[in-house]
Design an enzyme around this catalytic site. Structure first.
Site: not given
Ligand code: 13P
Length: 258
Positions: A9-11, A96, A98, A168, A174, A214, A235-236
């Protein structure tokens, strides 16, 4: 054992050129591997067509990060599930944390989004997870149960079979604070038991429940080794080809051991 699923997930990250480089680097790295893992890249909307063009020749698939709850019409700025399906986007992340937090998405809205996706035979990746206060108060199971029941349990068994669930925990996103493999396993087992009660053993067994928060090359192997952790939503670490491919390799390793 069913193949693992790893979704990046590149956001809201990367310029067009950077996106092109990242996709090509992942494509090249995976090209040499005979992988069983289902790998999915989820870039911002504007790079979806670029991603599906590559996906046609590569061993990864493409996911959107959101879709409209409506079919079509006067909804300025929205993108429908139909439009995504037209572009050969097969997966879509829904709910998600967010989006729940910054865009007010409720379980009821998410249930509609899930409907729009299953209507066009897309695969919803439905996110759930508790915030830190809920974890501290010990209400995390209740919170996740409500998210799953209200967002997904209206589906017919045939539609539900298409769904992937991503657990999640919001406090792990993050932050570098990963859930322990035991915490992830405990929640995934709980989710699978909810699904079993509602849809029966076979559908519950076949369901992919992936972990996000993470997840990185150094903890992926241990997380994916848990019996009910069927992969990861990254994510990251999905923004660097090397890290993402290492996570895919961890999924492969566990897949082969079982
Ligand atoms: P991180 O891997 O950056 O913690 O993000 C997880 C995430 O929100 C994937 O959708």
């Amino acid at each position: 054992m069913k193949p693992k699923v790893v979704i990046g997930n590149w956001k809201m990250n990367k310029s067009f050129d950077e996106a092109e480089d990242l996709i090509s680097d992942i494509e090249d790295a995976l090209d040499g591997l005979n992988i069983n893992t289902l790998v999915v890249l989820s870039p911002p909307y504007l790079y979806l067509e670029l991603t599906t063009d590559h996906a046609a020749e590569a061993n990864f698939e493409c996911a959107a990060q959101n879709c409209s709850q409506f079919k079509n019409g006067a909804y300025t700025g929205e993108i429908s599930a139909n439009m995504l399906a037209d572009l050969d986007v097969e997966f879509c992340i829904i709910g998600h944390s967010e989006r729940r937090k910054y865009f007010g998405e409720t379980n009821a809205i998410l249930a509609e989004k899930v409907n729009r996706l299953t209507e066009v035979d897309m695969i919803p990746v439905y996110c759930c997870g508790e915030v830190v206060e809920e974890r501290k108060a010990g209400t995390h199971f209740e919170v996740v149960e409500k998210q799953i029941k209200e967002g997904l349990f209206h589906l017919s068994p045939e539609a539900f079979e298409r769904v992937i669930i991503a657990y999640e925990p919001v406090w792990a996103i993050g932050t570098g604070l990963t859930a322990t493999p035991q915490q992830a396993e405990e929640m995934h087992l709980f989710i699978r038991s909810l699904v079993e009660k509602k849809y029966g053993t076979e559908i519950a067994y076949n369901l992919h429940i992936i972990y996000g928060g993470s997840c990185n090359p150094s903890n992926a192997l241990e997380l994916f080794s848990q019996p009910n952790v069927d992969g990861g939503l990254i994510g990251g670490a999905s923004l660097k080809a090397e890290d993402f491919v290492e996570i895919v390799e961890a999924a492969e390793t566990v897949g082969k051991e079982n």
